[in-house]
Design an enzyme around this catalytic site. Structure first.
Site: not given
Lengths: 81, 757, 237
Positions: B54, B100, B102, B121-122, B273, B318, B501, B541
């Site tokens: 990841h 996102h 999983h 946030r990115d 972030d 968090s 992408d 991913s």
């Protein structure tokens, strides 16, 4: 002490969430389900020892902020900790 | 610096602990080399997340180099929080897409909501105010109650987070296939605008500068999977760790406003972030990019729970937290803005010049690792790749074995009601798509269009990807996705200027999956190069599989196009009766991998249509010329469902009224189903005022694009006549708008509201 | 005119209102942070839409206790013009300046789409540019817009022409099908008895530019500006 506060819509006010849950429960085969009401549960820790003054505080909180008495009613219980 | 103090030893980790951290023996040896000693457990945990697939892209990084990432407009390419592209007048568009998947399967509402939170946030860490969200979603078919449950949860999660943030969700796409029933995909795209010279980066520059932590307090959320057996790790760790992260959009809205104030007052050197691997990844990446080190004191990190170990604090995921480096002497101003917005903030460390990520807890150093080793020197794998044994079967399709269509009207109605094609209004009415008062073209056209306040410009955005094409031929599938995205933008009147992408694949340790990945990346890279569209950001991913069943290879592209003048903004729906309808491009016998084959013949087989990049490019030039000359009323890309579905959508999607059409098609030598429902690329249906028809025909011919006049827009039914040899009618259908509209508009709601039996 | 737009933590439509007032209508829009205690110098106040305090507990319930609110209550009490849009309407209800409360939408989901509303009272400073019975098309975007009040209050709202906007269909018929959220009596907006405070769920600031394919919201802002100008003329210099 700790106060547990329960807020629900007043009787007679349509509760669409409650109704949706009621229908789902019945669809799942819980035939005995009658009316369902949904509400909020709020737990408040209080730095107070006197039960009477604690109760007065809790009541004031409910009236002022936690419940909207136009549509909601509230109940609470006070637990000694 | 207390160079003499020793890193807190916790004893060398056992091989079992190493394995539980997902590190191979070889990777562990590399760690020893970087440290020159055994790591303690905290350090092992840090390496484990930073070198995970990841964070490190260890299986994909070699291949991602194929993407073209440069271009005149590129302000920031891959490697930062997001990419940025120059849009003129001193402004840049900052955008990125992220998955996102999983988390959205485990807890659809929170999984999707925190996905939205992360991508926002990115964008605003780059100093940009986010102005648009789009999402690409993949679910199992809706006859499964579980799929309905996941979809409803995901949609309300996206709605709850995006709406509360005040960032409009302006578009996206959703398709359905049972392959996603146990592995749904949630890919979220976000775009923001920033003054080009104010772009912020994730850099920890300037020895001695203060490092600040702002945002939510740290809890034990989402600490990475492996259950620790070690002695030093069970103080309060008996309880199951909450693996589901809960989003707080209200806090994030405050963070957004605070960050934009930092930028306005020019207080920061860098910002990042805290996403995956939280405090660890943000600090070591910021140091590594700047060629510096960072010294952090965990005792100063705001916490939500007591008795947290350094291991837990460092690896917590968090949400709604940021790490920033203030300009010298500006710390107090940063803290004051945080106080104004009611955000927790603390100085937690400083920038050093020795290249180490050094973590203390009070006086004790608990970890000390070269930052560059963590962020950049992770393992790289060129994993074995080979086409799967079933590839030949997938591509084998003898179309002659399938009967041609007998009743096209029935087929059309079925396709219009298939959830992949049906209107997604049930979904997007739950998204606030208008807040910000920039949305010129709302969800429901080929692209969403958002104007840029203070200029005459607008940006068109789209997300696209056809995973069935990619399954059947990943190289072609990748290229076709790029082409469709660009075509969608061009139909809106926009020049494509950049792409991000999100590459969703199965387990990269399987050669067949790796092959799919490599081929798809090549297909995307070649098409982007041919169309001169740079890839400026992205996300991979892997491991999208459940019980050994992998999803279809699903690369999704989020593409952005620039419209210089408001009068060039074009929508897909017919505008007035009497307009002429033309098809630009050519229909061939392209039935492989179509929605038609899946819905009507239950087959996902064949070869997807060939992409002729020169023809496609000519079409783009032609479309933009026509639009800029003000010659066309509407333009709709021909894709899933083919020509008939495209025509139906032109009739049904105008928000103020429905239109009919009278159309005559010549069969030539095509099968009827290929003519009506085939998915040849490089095609667009346009409508043209009668006074412009002649000019359009001439221009189109001049620009080398094949075109066919199909008929006229009407106020009646959708009437289609197909003529065969000697102009004899082969097939005739007449569908009332109300019948089509009922199928198309309400199919999704009907399927979603069906009660489980 | 000087129009104050109050910014609460979580306000979303503050900047949208500011853009319309200043860039489209050429007025002076001033943002007022919720921690301030004065609205001095303002000709009118807008409580904008959004998710003040994340809509946690109840919509508008926490914002209602913001420091600025005393000044706004006082301003309204003196006859100052206050417009509450969406979340701002919810705050006015929580404050008790307007009667009633908001329930979850009938179908429980957030709804963002354009709806028709009928202007029921043109004798207000917010609707004086409208024709009686005029139909406006404006976007709504809320999850809690299902207006509720007790029957006695409803009758008095009806009797005093305090219902200013009701949801209707394209032709202006007030039907339950045209009611997007289950709101009592199709109520989309109400005013106070004195007429200087209006709360509505639809977003006029989202319908104020031709580029965005909707200019119906302009009627409401223009009405306000005209009313303020007329009022200024009456003031001794």
């Amino acid at each position: 002490m700790k106060a547990k506060i329960y807020i629900t819509l007043k009787n007679g006010i349509l509760d669409p969430q409650g109704r949706a849950i009621q229908q789902s429960l019945q669809a799942l085969g819980f035939d005995s389900v009658g009316e369902v009401r949904i509400g909020k549960f709020i737990e408040v820790d209080l730095c107070e020892t006197d039960a009477t003054s604690g109760e007065t505080t809790i009541k004031a909180m409910c009236e002022k902020l936690l419940a909207n008495t136009v549509i909601e009613e509230y109940e609470y219980e006070i637990l000694e900790t | 610096m207390t160079q003499e103090s020793k890193v807190l030893p916790q004893g060398p980790p056992t091989s079992k602990v190493i394995e539980q951290h997902g590190l191979s023996e070889d990777e562990y040896q590399q760690i020893l080399k970087h440290l020159g000693r055994e790591p303690n457990l905290t350090e092992l945990g840090i390496f484990s997340v930073m070198w995970s697939e990841h964070c490190s892209y260890k299986s994909s990084r070699i291949h991602l180099k194929r993407f073209p990432t440069e271009g005149e407009r590129v302000v920031q390419g891959p490697g930062e929080n997001a990419g940025a592209v120059d849009i003129g007048e001193g402004l840049a568009a900052v955008f990125k897409m992220e998955s996102h998947n999983h988390p959205s399967y485990i807890e659809p509402f929170q999984g999707a909501a925190t996905g939205v939170g992360g991508i926002l946030r990115d964008i605003f860490t780059m100093g940009a105010r986010p102005i648009a969200l789009l999402n690409s979603l993949r679910f199992g078919e809706l006859d499964l109650p579980k799929s309905r449950h996941i979809l409803k949860g995901v949609v309300s999660g996206i709605s709850s987070y995006g709406n509360c943030m005040g960032v409009p969700t302006v578009g996206g796409e959703i398709t359905f296939n049972d392959i996603y029933s146990k592995n749904p995909l949630v890919n979220v795209f976000c775009l923001g605008i920033v003054k080009k010279d104010r772009l912020l980066r994730g850099l920890a520059k300037g020895t001695g500068n203060q490092v600040l932590y702002i945002g939510a307090k740290t809890g034990r959320d989402g600490i990475h999977g492996a259950t620790m057996a070690s002695d030093s790790f069970d103080d309060a760790s008996d309880k199951k760790r909450p693996n589901v992260q809960v989003g707080d959009p209200f806090l994030e809205k405050l963070l957004l406003e605070a960050c934009l104030e930092f930028l306005e007052q020019d207080l920061l050197v860098g910002i990042q972030d805290m996403g995956a691997a939280g405090l660890t990844s943000s600090s070591c990446e910021m140091a590594s990019r700047a060629g510096t080190g960072v010294d952090l004191d965990l005792a100063k990190v705001p916490r939500r729970e007591s008795h947290m170990t350094p291991y837990e604090i460092l690896l917590s995921e968090s949400q709604e937290r940021m790490l920033l480096v203030a300009q010298p002497g500006k710390e107090e101003s940063v803290l004051a803005i945080c106080r104004k917005w009611g955000i927790d903030a603390a100085v937690v460390g400083q920038v050093t010049d020795d290249g180490f990520l050094r973590i203390r807890e009070g006086n004790q150093i608990v970890a000390e690792i070269p930052a560059h080793a963590l962020a950049e020197e992770g393992p790289r794998y060129e994993r074995p790749a080979a086409p799967p044994s079933y590839q030949e079967f997938l591509q084998s399709l003898n179309i002659d074995m399938l009967p041609d269509v007998k009743n096209p009207a029935d087929v059309l109605l079925k396709l219009l009601a298939s959830p992949t094609i049906a209107s997604k209004r049930w979904v997007f009415r739950q998204y606030d798509h208008m807040v910000g008062t920039n949305t010129v073209v709302c969800p429901g056209s080929d692209s969403a269009v958002v104007r840029i306040k203070g200029t005459t410009k607008a940006l068109a955005m789209t997300t696209d990807g056809n995973s069935r094409y990619c399954l059947l031929n990943p190289y072609l599938g990748g290229g076709l996705a790029v082409a469709e995205a660009a075509r969608n933008l061009v139909c809106a009147g926009a020049q494509p200027i950049g792409v991000t992408d999100c590459l969703n694949f199965g387990n990269p340790e399987r050669p067949d999956i790796m092959w799919q990945f490599i081929m798809a990346v090549e297909g995307i890279a070649d098409a982007c190069r041919a169309f001169q569209i740079p890839v400026v950001s992205g996300n991979v991913s892997f491991y999208n599989e459940t019980n050994g069943l992998s999803i279809y290879p699903t690369p999704i592209l989020g593409m952005v196009g620039l419209i210089e003048r408001p009068e060039d903004i074009t929508t897909q729906w017919f505008k007035q009766a009497g307009d002429h309808i033309c098809l630009l491009g050519e229909t061939k016998e392209d039935l492989g991998g179509t929605e038609y084959l899946k819905v009507i013949h239950s087959r996902e087989q064949g070869n997807p249509p060939w992409l002729d990049v020169d023809r496609e490019k000519a079409l783009y030039t032609c479309m933009l010329t026509l639009i800029q000359k003000g010659l066309i009323q509407s333009a709709h890309d021909c894709s899933e469902g083919g020509l008939l579905v495209t025509l139906a959508e032109c009739c049904l999607t105008n928000p103020s009224e429905l239109f009919g059409a009278t159309v005559i098609l010549n069969q030539d030598r095509l099968r009827l189903d290929a003519l009506l429902f085939g998915e040849s690329p490089s095609r667009v249906v346009v409508s043209v005022k009668s006074e412009h028809v002649k000019q359009v025909k001439e221009l189109v011919q001049e620009l080398g694009v094949p075109s066919t006049e199909l008929g006229q827009v009407t106020q009646g039914n959708m009437d289609i006549t197909v003529r065969g040899a000697h102009d004899l009618p082969v097939s005739q259908l007449s569908l009332s708008l109300s019948e089509m509209s009922d199928q198309w508009h309400h199919a999704l709601a009907r399927q979603l509201e069906a009660e489980a039996s | 005119m000087n129009i104050g737009i109050v910014v609460f933590p979580g306000s979303n439509c503050d900047r949208d209102c500011g853009y319309v007032l200043s860039k489209v209508l050429g007025q002076t829009a001033q943002f007022i942070w919720h921690q301030e205690r004065s609205v001095k110098g303002m000709d009118a106040i807008i409580l904008p839409g959004g998710f003040s305090y994340g809509d946690y507990l109840r919509t508008g319930a926490i914002a209602r206790f913001s420091p600025i609110m005393d000044a706004i209550v006082e301003f309204a009490g003196r006859g100052g013009m206050v417009l509450g849009i969406c979340n701002g309407f919810q705050m006015l209800l929580e404050l008790g300046i307007l009667p009633g409360a908001m329930l979850r939408n009938r179908d429980l989901s957030f709804i963002c789409e354009e709806h028709y509303i009928r202007v029921e009272n043109v004798n207000t400073p917010f609707t004086n540019h409208c024709e009686p019975g005029q139909i406006l098309k404006l976007p709504i975007a809320h999850a809690e817009g299902n207006y509720y009040t007790n029957p006695v209050t409803l009758s008095s709202l009806q009797a005093n022409a305090q219902i200013v906007f009701r949801y209707c269909d394209r032709e202006g018929n007030v039907t339950s099908q045209a009611n997007p959220n289950g709101s009592l009596d199709n109520i989309a907006g109400i005013r106070n008895a004195a007429g200087n405070v209006l709360g509505l769920m639809p977003h006029p600031e989202r319908g104020a530019e031709r580029l965005l394919n909707n200019e119906d919201g302009i009627y409401i802002f223009r009405s306000m500006i005209s009313a303020l100008e007329a009022h200024k003329l009456l003031q001794p210099v």
